[in-house]
Write a protein that holds these residues in place. Structure first.
Motif, PDB file in Angstrom:
ATOM      1  N   ARG A 238      -5.368   2.594 -79.687  1.00 18.42           N
ATOM      2  CA  ARG A 238      -6.484   1.958 -80.395  1.00 18.42           C
ATOM      3  C   ARG A 238      -6.664   0.485 -79.991  1.00 18.42           C
ATOM      4  N   THR A 239      -6.334   0.182 -78.745  1.00 19.95           N
ATOM      5  CA  THR A 239      -6.487  -1.187 -78.248  1.00 19.95           C
ATOM      6  C   THR A 239      -7.624  -1.200 -77.225  1.00 19.95           C
ATOM      7  N   TYR A 240      -8.261  -2.352 -77.046  1.00 15.31           N
ATOM      8  CA  TYR A 240      -9.284  -2.455 -76.004  1.00 15.31           C
ATOM      9  C   TYR A 240      -8.997  -3.646 -75.110  1.00 15.31           C
ATOM     10  N   ILE A 241      -9.590  -3.614 -73.929  1.00 14.51           N
ATOM     11  CA  ILE A 241      -9.532  -4.784 -73.052  1.00 14.51           C
ATOM     12  C   ILE A 241     -10.914  -4.961 -72.447  1.00 14.51           C
ATOM     13  N   LYS A 242     -11.329  -6.213 -72.302  1.00 16.46           N
ATOM     14  CA  LYS A 242     -12.631  -6.477 -71.689  1.00 16.46           C
ATOM     15  C   LYS A 242     -12.461  -6.513 -70.177  1.00 16.46           C
ATOM     16  N   THR A 243     -13.375  -5.843 -69.489  1.00 12.41           N
ATOM     17  CA  THR A 243     -13.312  -5.811 -68.029  1.00 12.41           C
ATOM     18  C   THR A 243     -14.547  -6.503 -67.458  1.00 12.41           C
ATOM     19  N   ILE A 244     -14.319  -7.419 -66.532  1.00  9.62           N
ATOM     20  CA  ILE A 244     -15.433  -8.125 -65.889  1.00  9.62           C
ATOM     21  C   ILE A 244     -15.557  -7.589 -64.468  1.00  9.62           C
ATOM     22  N   ASP A 245     -16.745  -7.094 -64.134  1.00  4.58           N
ATOM     23  CA  ASP A 245     -16.967  -6.560 -62.792  1.00  4.58           C
ATOM     24  C   ASP A 245     -17.434  -7.706 -61.897  1.00  4.58           C
ATOM     25  N   THR A 246     -16.514  -8.253 -61.120  1.00  3.20           N
ATOM     26  CA  THR A 246     -16.838  -9.457 -60.330  1.00  3.20           C
ATOM     27  C   THR A 246     -17.735  -9.128 -59.142  1.00  3.20           C
ATOM     28  N   ARG A 247     -17.980  -7.829 -58.917  1.00  5.11           N
ATOM     29  CA  ARG A 247     -18.905  -7.464 -57.834  1.00  5.11           C
ATOM     30  C   ARG A 247     -20.344  -7.670 -58.264  1.00  5.11           C
ATOM     31  N   LYS A 248     -20.538  -7.807 -59.590  1.00  7.55           N
ATOM     32  CA  LYS A 248     -21.900  -7.931 -60.102  1.00  7.55           C
ATOM     33  C   LYS A 248     -22.243  -9.361 -60.486  1.00  7.55           C
TER      34      LYS A 248
END
Ligand SMILES: [Zn+2]
Ligand SMILES: [Zn+2]
Length: 283
Positions: A238-248
């Protein structure tokens, strides 16, 4: 700093509600940069046994408490950040008044907290007496020692193999990640350490917190019109992590992009997931 400033202006235009928080962040970064050039740190060298342990047993390279810290510079920075924080938002301003009262009455030992801002027990006796929000004081302490930490990490980079670690915790200091990044044309996934800022690789379809890789319990969602940012959730822990798509995007500072998308954290929290590492701006 100029790129950072430009990016902050861009974000402010899009999300005026974040203005005060972003200004506070910019002031913190500026002060940290200033401190970096005049740090006085005890040099430390890694023993060969430690490096072998890292490779064979999956131990991280050093313990958080063993990072050399310039206490004088960090103490000064702490007080400067407190001055900035009084203008950041009413909750932080009130908390800083409580912290200052605690320092004055010697109910808070600042040097001890700067040495171990990850040790919440240090604050336990002071929390009820001073009505402290531990997220705020630990955030201020952490940002005050960050120049010292980053200087040491720069010296340790060559000791770690970034591509083969593949674990959910940092190979340098053992801490949990607070962000994840997709990079390169193939979209390799990296984790960003919440304590020392080091980045290392992990499989794309793995939860870094419980190492779950079953696809039916790993999901993600995007904010509307914000495909460069997504929230990866795990139903097992029940944990989340934010992901940043550096290709965009042209990534300048992942921590800034994290601040610019706190609305996604609120959504994740509403869906019943929790952030891996407490954040001073998320209730
Ligand atoms: Zn680390
Ligand atoms: Zn998980």
């Amino acid at each position: 700093m100029e790129n950072l400033k430009r990016r902050i202006h861009q974000i402010e235009k899009k999300r005026p509600g974040y203005k005060e928080m972003l200004r506070f962040y910019e002031r913190i970064k500026r002060e940290q940069e200033k401190v970096k050039s005049s740090l006085n740190l005890c040099p430390f060298s890694l023993r060969k046994e430690w490096k072998d342990l890292l490779k064979q047993e999956g131990f991280s390279l050093i313990e958080k408490k063993d990072f050399p810290i310039d206490i004088g510079a960090s103490t000064n920075l702490f007080h400067t950040l407190c001055d900035f924080g009084k203008e950041a938002n009413p909750h932080m301003a009130q908390q800083i008044r409580n912290i200052e009262e605690g320092l004055l009455k010697k109910k808070i030992d600042l040097v001890e907290i700067l040495r171990s801002p990850f040790d919440e027990h240090l604050l336990t006796p002071a929390i009820p007496k001073l009505k402290l929000d531990k997220k705020v004081i630990l955030f201020l302490a952490m940002e005050s020692i960050r120049p010292s930490i980053e200087a040491s990490v720069d010296g340790l980079r060559s000791e770690v193999e970034i591509d083969t670690w593949l674990k959910g915790y940092c190979p340098i200091c053992g801490s949990k990640p607070h962000l994840s990044l997709l990079k390169d044309t193939e979209g390799k996934r990296f984790l960003l350490c919440s304590f020392c800022g080091y980045q290392w690789r992990i499989d794309r379809m793995t939860c870094p917190f419980c190492m779950n890789s079953k696809s039916d319990s790993l999901h993600y969602f995007f904010g509307e019109g914000e495909e460069a940012y997504r929230i990866d959730t795990c139903d097992q822990c029940r944990t989340y992590i934010k992901t940043i798509d550096t290709r965009k995007m042209d990534l300048i500072d992942p921590v800034l992009e994290d601040l610019a998308t706190l609305h996604l954290d609120l959504l994740a929290t509403q869906k019943g997931y929790q952030r891996s590492v407490p954040h001073p701006w998320i209730p």
